[in-house]
Design an enzyme around this catalytic site. Sequence first.
Site, PDB file in Angstrom:
ATOM      1  CG  LEU A 308      -2.002  -1.550   1.550  1.00  0.00           C
ATOM      2  CD1 LEU A 308      -2.171  -1.272   2.771  1.00  0.00           C
ATOM      3  CD2 LEU A 308      -3.163  -0.669   0.701  1.00  0.00           C
ATOM      4  CG  ASP A 309       1.447   5.499  -1.917  1.00  0.00           C
ATOM      5  OD1 ASP A 309       2.430   5.820  -1.536  1.00  0.00           O
ATOM      6  OD2 ASP A 309       0.821   6.619  -2.678  1.00  0.00           O
ATOM      7  CE  LYS A 310       2.805   8.737   4.572  1.00  0.00           C
ATOM      8  NZ  LYS A 310       2.016  10.220   4.281  1.00  0.00           N
ATOM      9  CB  THR A 311       0.664  10.358   0.374  1.00  0.00           C
ATOM     10  OG1 THR A 311       1.540  10.303   1.254  1.00  0.00           O
ATOM     11  CG2 THR A 311      -0.158  11.588  -0.018  1.00  0.00           C
TER      12      THR A 311
END
Length: 636
Positions: A308-311
């Site tokens: 998962l990417d954060k932003t």
Amino acid sequence: MSSLVRHRRWAVPTLAGALILASFATARLGAPTAADVLMVAAAVVAGAGIVRNAVRALLARVIGIDLLVSVAAIGAVVIGEHWEAAAVTSLFAVGHALEDATLTRTRSALAELVAVAPQVAVVLRDGEQVEVPAGAVGLGETVLVKAGASVPVDGEVLAGSGALDESSITGESVAVEKVAGDRVFAGTVSRGGLLQVRATGVGAETTLARIIRRVEEAQDAKAPTQAFMDRFSRWYTPAILVLAVVAGAVTGQVELALTLLVIGCPGALVISIPVAVVAGIGRGARDGVLIKGGEHLETAARVDVVALDKTGTLTRGRPRLTDVVVLADRADRAEVLTWAARAEAASEHPLARPVLEAAAAEGIDPGALPDDVVTVPGRGVVAHLGGRRVVVGTLALLDAPDDGAAAHVERLAAAGRTPMVVAVDGRVLGVLAVADEVRADAAHAVRRLHAAGVRTVMLTGDAERVAAAVAAQVGVDDVRAGLLPEDKLDAVRELQRAGHVVAMVGDGVNDAPALATADVGVAMGAAGTAVAIETADVALMADHLERLPHGLRLAARTVRVMRQNIAIALVTVGVLLAGVLLGGVTMAIGMLVHEASVLVVIANAMRLSRGDVPRVPQTPALTHPRDRDLRAEIVS
């Protein structure tokens, strides 16, 4: 049109059935010859299309099911088993009509999407309202969307307000409030209000048109299991032909050989995969989860790690001001925020927006723009205002270190926020903190992934402490921070080398290499994003992470149904073949059981259409005023 298609679908089975009934009635009246003629006629009516398909397949060097039924029916007529010939061809025709009807029904999601496509648009031209075909709207034209009307184009709201039902695009049942500056999509429906929309996408370039194309392509694409079954049938069908010839030659019973041909038809086997794939992908489309095709659906069912990417994925991607710490004597919150807003007013600093938005929300006017602003990459901004030097950024920008500010900077950073020191002429006034808000559904989505046995990994370019704070809040298993795009790519490859099937979820350009390398690339919030819709393996149309575990669960359910269907088909054929060889199963009985197995396979696949869609708690759209001023302006 649909009624005409239905009538054509059932015309042949209905006529054949009527001829069979007429044959039975004629036989009861004592006219056996006429009865035989009617029964043969029924076989011809029902079997003509089957023979035609068999010939076409042979010309293409394909030995298929139609050939088996054709040989069996013609052979039955030759040996005088007219009833058997009529029964076999009629049952096969009924089965084909049922399969066609079911596939049409499983494609209902596509039909629903096509149905919501608007046909007309009201365009403002020279101050007049002009009704034109939706495809005739030009880019940049202003379209009027009234209450109850469908939005005919993709566009941006210029004026007015309203609530739009976007379920056809995102799968969300709650109407979404739209005001000036918001994006709207073709095919969504106004539930109240009045909007003026500038067209940015028309005709085939709308989001709805792209979704329809994607679903069409996905439902026609073959899954790996289906491709295997196609290869299997290439040798299975000739094997049944050989078995029938050998059995007939050994026993001297032509009827036995013909019965084996009919019983060996793998009809349920052939339809077992495509009906499940079409139903699964169609259900996903209704739920706002676009799956590119059968191959990606099967791969998604095997995912055991989600990166998962954060932003923009775990967080909303829109930082906001969270803290204002006042440090200087005789200073207050308003003064600290005012100096920060004045310095940021003309800067390109990425954190300028949340500062300015917070100032505006508190009624603070930044006033005149700074004389000059210098943005220091990675540190902040230095501005000059009327001879005063204002610094907003890291401690490194200060002329001299400040131990009091450093303690607060450390505390805020440890809490997962980005701190900014505000100083005027070397005097520290206070510290601001900005944070990207974690999505309301992120923690629940991660818990659902864990419940399904899926491990989660965060891949982000953000600082270690910020990433760790977000990870602790949502519950991801592993955190890898400070990554460049190529580092994310390497992380995905590392997980794959460890034997994992990896799904990568992201929404930014910097995620593209990792998305392309992952076994399943998932685009987040893809509505209106042409590239994401066309290229992602899986596209979550709504901007909700909750749809990810739902999509993976749907993929797993679809694969289970595929396997169940294959088992049902193979067991049915095996039992029937044994029954024929051991005696007791006739051609008509065998065909009846065979068609029943087709119905069971279809009914099993249709279960995918049931089940609840996860809903993210939202604030219901407000009932809008009718925008009297805007309406008056338009009418005039």
